[in-house]
Design a protein around this motif. Structure first.
Motif, PDB file in Angstrom:
ATOM      1  N   THR A   1      69.128  33.963  39.412  1.00  0.00           N
ATOM      2  CA  THR A   1      68.627  33.008  38.780  1.00  0.00           C
ATOM      3  C   THR A   1      68.260  31.565  39.827  1.00  0.00           C
ATOM      4  OG1 THR A   1      70.508  31.796  38.048  1.00  0.00           O
ATOM      5  CG2 THR A   1      69.545  33.219  36.627  1.00  0.00           C
ATOM      6  N   GLY A   2      67.456  30.811  39.420  1.00  0.00           N
ATOM      7  CA  GLY A   2      66.978  29.645  40.241  1.00  0.00           C
ATOM      8  C   GLY A   2      66.357  29.689  41.335  1.00  0.00           C
ATOM      9  N   GLU A   3      66.569  29.286  42.825  1.00  0.00           N
ATOM     10  CA  GLU A   3      65.561  29.238  43.643  1.00  0.00           C
ATOM     11  C   GLU A   3      65.227  30.522  44.317  1.00  0.00           C
ATOM     12  OE1 GLU A   3      63.676  26.511  45.111  1.00  0.00           O
ATOM     13  OE2 GLU A   3      64.442  25.448  43.323  1.00  0.00           O
ATOM     14  N   GLY A   4      66.374  31.469  44.164  1.00  0.00           N
ATOM     15  CA  GLY A   4      66.048  32.911  44.974  1.00  0.00           C
ATOM     16  C   GLY A   4      65.487  33.731  44.338  1.00  0.00           C
ATOM     17  N   ARG A   5      65.183  33.646  42.916  1.00  0.00           N
ATOM     18  CA  ARG A   5      64.273  34.593  41.925  1.00  0.00           C
ATOM     19  C   ARG A   5      62.747  34.526  42.450  1.00  0.00           C
ATOM     20  NH1 ARG A   5      64.471  33.439  35.852  1.00  0.00           N
ATOM     21  NH2 ARG A   5      62.605  32.381  36.250  1.00  0.00           N
ATOM     22  N   VAL A   6      62.337  35.822  42.473  1.00  0.00           N
ATOM     23  CA  VAL A   6      60.883  36.020  42.636  1.00  0.00           C
ATOM     24  C   VAL A   6      60.410  36.171  41.238  1.00  0.00           C
ATOM     25  CG1 VAL A   6      58.987  37.398  43.780  1.00  0.00           C
ATOM     26  CG2 VAL A   6      61.190  36.985  45.071  1.00  0.00           C
ATOM     27  N   GLY A   7      59.132  35.366  41.022  1.00  0.00           N
ATOM     28  CA  GLY A   7      58.597  35.531  39.660  1.00  0.00           C
ATOM     29  C   GLY A   7      57.492  36.181  39.336  1.00  0.00           C
ATOM     30  N   GLY A   8      56.836  36.230  38.397  1.00  0.00           N
ATOM     31  CA  GLY A   8      55.681  36.928  37.856  1.00  0.00           C
ATOM     32  C   GLY A   8      54.512  36.843  38.854  1.00  0.00           C
ATOM     33  N   PRO A   9      54.068  35.651  39.047  1.00  0.00           N
ATOM     34  CA  PRO A   9      52.610  35.317  39.756  1.00  0.00           C
ATOM     35  C   PRO A   9      52.974  35.966  40.977  1.00  0.00           C
ATOM     36  CG  PRO A   9      53.123  33.540  38.387  1.00  0.00           C
ATOM     37  CD  PRO A   9      54.223  34.525  38.395  1.00  0.00           C
ATOM     38  N   TYR A  10      53.917  35.819  41.799  1.00  0.00           N
ATOM     39  CA  TYR A  10      54.039  36.375  43.185  1.00  0.00           C
ATOM     40  C   TYR A  10      54.035  37.807  43.098  1.00  0.00           C
ATOM     41  CZ  TYR A  10      55.980  37.140  47.676  1.00  0.00           C
ATOM     42  OH  TYR A  10      56.294  37.476  49.146  1.00  0.00           O
ATOM     43  N   LEU A  11      54.586  38.543  42.150  1.00  0.00           N
ATOM     44  CA  LEU A  11      54.776  39.930  42.215  1.00  0.00           C
ATOM     45  C   LEU A  11      53.260  40.576  41.780  1.00  0.00           C
ATOM     46  CD1 LEU A  11      57.993  40.549  40.472  1.00  0.00           C
ATOM     47  CD2 LEU A  11      57.632  40.822  42.794  1.00  0.00           C
ATOM     48  N   LEU A  12      52.530  39.773  41.013  1.00  0.00           N
ATOM     49  CA  LEU A  12      51.231  40.169  40.655  1.00  0.00           C
ATOM     50  C   LEU A  12      50.225  40.184  41.987  1.00  0.00           C
ATOM     51  CD1 LEU A  12      50.781  38.919  37.147  1.00  0.00           C
ATOM     52  CD2 LEU A  12      51.114  41.319  37.696  1.00  0.00           C
ATOM     53  N   VAL A  13      50.326  39.173  42.598  1.00  0.00           N
ATOM     54  CA  VAL A  13      49.516  38.912  44.111  1.00  0.00           C
ATOM     55  C   VAL A  13      49.953  39.906  44.598  1.00  0.00           C
ATOM     56  CG1 VAL A  13      49.027  37.331  45.844  1.00  0.00           C
ATOM     57  CG2 VAL A  13      49.178  36.492  43.572  1.00  0.00           C
ATOM     58  N   MET A  14      51.083  40.182  44.898  1.00  0.00           N
ATOM     59  CA  MET A  14      51.892  41.419  45.912  1.00  0.00           C
ATOM     60  C   MET A  14      51.326  42.629  45.557  1.00  0.00           C
ATOM     61  SD  MET A  14      53.121  39.794  48.391  1.00  0.00           S
ATOM     62  CE  MET A  14      53.798  41.265  49.373  1.00  0.00           C
ATOM     63  N   ALA A  15      51.270  42.932  44.232  1.00  0.00           N
ATOM     64  CA  ALA A  15      50.837  44.163  43.448  1.00  0.00           C
ATOM     65  C   ALA A  15      49.441  44.403  43.779  1.00  0.00           C
ATOM     66  CB  ALA A  15      51.136  44.255  42.117  1.00  0.00           C
ATOM     67  N   GLY A  16      48.581  43.390  43.745  1.00  0.00           N
ATOM     68  CA  GLY A  16      47.202  43.546  43.893  1.00  0.00           C
ATOM     69  C   GLY A  16      47.013  43.763  45.417  1.00  0.00           C
ATOM     70  N   THR A  17      47.523  43.005  46.243  1.00  0.00           N
ATOM     71  CA  THR A  17      47.363  43.408  47.741  1.00  0.00           C
ATOM     72  C   THR A  17      47.749  44.639  48.227  1.00  0.00           C
ATOM     73  OG1 THR A  17      47.702  41.027  47.802  1.00  0.00           O
ATOM     74  CG2 THR A  17      47.913  42.375  49.944  1.00  0.00           C
ATOM     75  N   ALA A  18      48.856  45.214  47.290  1.00  0.00           N
ATOM     76  CA  ALA A  18      49.341  46.721  47.659  1.00  0.00           C
ATOM     77  C   ALA A  18      48.432  47.550  47.274  1.00  0.00           C
ATOM     78  CB  ALA A  18      50.746  46.829  47.120  1.00  0.00           C
ATOM     79  N   VAL A  19      47.534  47.518  46.103  1.00  0.00           N
ATOM     80  CA  VAL A  19      46.791  48.424  45.579  1.00  0.00           C
ATOM     81  C   VAL A  19      45.508  48.323  46.600  1.00  0.00           C
ATOM     82  CG1 VAL A  19      44.970  48.632  43.687  1.00  0.00           C
ATOM     83  CG2 VAL A  19      47.267  48.168  43.358  1.00  0.00           C
ATOM     84  N   GLY A  20      45.358  47.175  47.172  1.00  0.00           N
ATOM     85  CA  GLY A  20      43.941  47.227  48.090  1.00  0.00           C
ATOM     86  C   GLY A  20      44.546  47.822  49.471  1.00  0.00           C
ATOM     87  N   VAL A  21      45.685  47.702  49.935  1.00  0.00           N
ATOM     88  CA  VAL A  21      46.271  48.272  51.142  1.00  0.00           C
ATOM     89  C   VAL A  21      46.225  50.031  50.874  1.00  0.00           C
ATOM     90  CG1 VAL A  21      48.286  48.906  52.501  1.00  0.00           C
ATOM     91  CG2 VAL A  21      47.306  46.390  52.043  1.00  0.00           C
ATOM     92  N   CYS A  22      46.609  50.162  49.738  1.00  0.00           N
ATOM     93  CA  CYS A  22      46.764  51.666  49.404  1.00  0.00           C
ATOM     94  C   CYS A  22      45.260  52.388  49.194  1.00  0.00           C
ATOM     95  CB  CYS A  22      47.506  51.893  48.009  1.00  0.00           C
ATOM     96  SG  CYS A  22      49.219  51.722  48.025  1.00  0.00           S
ATOM     97  N   ALA A  23      44.347  51.531  48.734  1.00  0.00           N
ATOM     98  CA  ALA A  23      42.952  52.074  48.685  1.00  0.00           C
ATOM     99  C   ALA A  23      42.508  52.462  50.159  1.00  0.00           C
ATOM    100  CB  ALA A  23      42.031  50.931  48.223  1.00  0.00           C
ATOM    101  N   LEU A  24      42.883  51.358  51.161  1.00  0.00           N
ATOM    102  CA  LEU A  24      42.317  51.809  52.448  1.00  0.00           C
ATOM    103  C   LEU A  24      43.227  53.002  52.949  1.00  0.00           C
ATOM    104  CD1 LEU A  24      42.527  48.123  53.688  1.00  0.00           C
ATOM    105  CD2 LEU A  24      40.526  49.640  53.322  1.00  0.00           C
ATOM    106  N   MET A  25      44.640  53.233  52.658  1.00  0.00           N
ATOM    107  CA  MET A  25      45.274  54.214  53.292  1.00  0.00           C
ATOM    108  C   MET A  25      44.737  55.655  52.565  1.00  0.00           C
ATOM    109  SD  MET A  25      49.104  52.586  52.899  1.00  0.00           S
ATOM    110  CE  MET A  25      49.908  54.174  53.178  1.00  0.00           C
ATOM    111  N   LEU A  26      44.177  55.328  51.536  1.00  0.00           N
ATOM    112  CA  LEU A  26      43.736  56.855  50.923  1.00  0.00           C
ATOM    113  C   LEU A  26      42.106  56.995  51.265  1.00  0.00           C
ATOM    114  CD1 LEU A  26      44.875  56.381  47.143  1.00  0.00           C
ATOM    115  CD2 LEU A  26      45.791  57.944  48.870  1.00  0.00           C
ATOM    116  N   ARG A  27      42.014  56.135  52.181  1.00  0.00           N
ATOM    117  CA  ARG A  27      40.546  56.378  52.962  1.00  0.00           C
ATOM    118  C   ARG A  27      39.443  56.212  51.943  1.00  0.00           C
ATOM    119  NH1 ARG A  27      40.690  57.924  58.168  1.00  0.00           N
ATOM    120  NH2 ARG A  27      42.779  59.087  58.856  1.00  0.00           N
ATOM    121  N   LEU A  28      39.446  55.250  51.058  1.00  0.00           N
ATOM    122  CA  LEU A  28      38.348  54.777  50.152  1.00  0.00           C
ATOM    123  C   LEU A  28      37.748  53.789  50.909  1.00  0.00           C
ATOM    124  CD1 LEU A  28      40.447  54.287  46.965  1.00  0.00           C
ATOM    125  CD2 LEU A  28      38.904  56.256  47.422  1.00  0.00           C
ATOM    126  N   PRO A  29      36.434  53.484  50.520  1.00  0.00           N
ATOM    127  CA  PRO A  29      35.734  52.527  51.245  1.00  0.00           C
ATOM    128  C   PRO A  29      36.305  51.316  51.661  1.00  0.00           C
ATOM    129  CG  PRO A  29      34.239  53.478  49.404  1.00  0.00           C
ATOM    130  CD  PRO A  29      35.824  53.877  49.314  1.00  0.00           C
TER     131      PRO A  29
END
Length: 87
Positions: free
Chosen positions: A2-30
């Motif tokens: 709890t407190g300052e060390g906790r990573v919250g929902g918005p940060y995880l959503l941005v990271m997940a969306g960015t990870a999806v973009g990187v995975c799309a590149l790794m899968l050789r999508l356009p």
């Protein structure tokens, strides 16, 4: 955790969306698709930071600086994806 060390929902959503973009590149999508997905995720992070509702780990600097930097990076990625399609 709890407190300052906790990573919250918005940060995880941005990271997940960015990870999806990187995975799309790794899968050789356009290349424009990966850049667009990453840019859209970062723009969503800028919107969440602008609204300030529980932005958690997205709040690193002053709100105006965070929104400006996230928006600039997100727009640059989305525009690069659009230019790749048009080029």
């Amino acid at each position: 955790m709890t407190g300052e060390g906790r990573v919250g929902g918005p940060y995880l959503l941005v990271m997940a969306g960015t990870a999806v973009g990187v995975c799309a590149l790794m899968l050789r999508l356009p290349l424009w698709l990966g850049a667009g997905l990453m840019g859209a995720a970062i723009l969503c992070g800028a919107l969440v930071r602008l609204l300030g509702a529980g932005s958690g780990a997205l709040a690193v600097r002053a709100r105006a600086i965070d929104v400006l930097l996230l928006t600039g990076l997100g727009v640059a990625l989305v525009l690069s994806g659009v230019l790749m399609v048009l080029w």
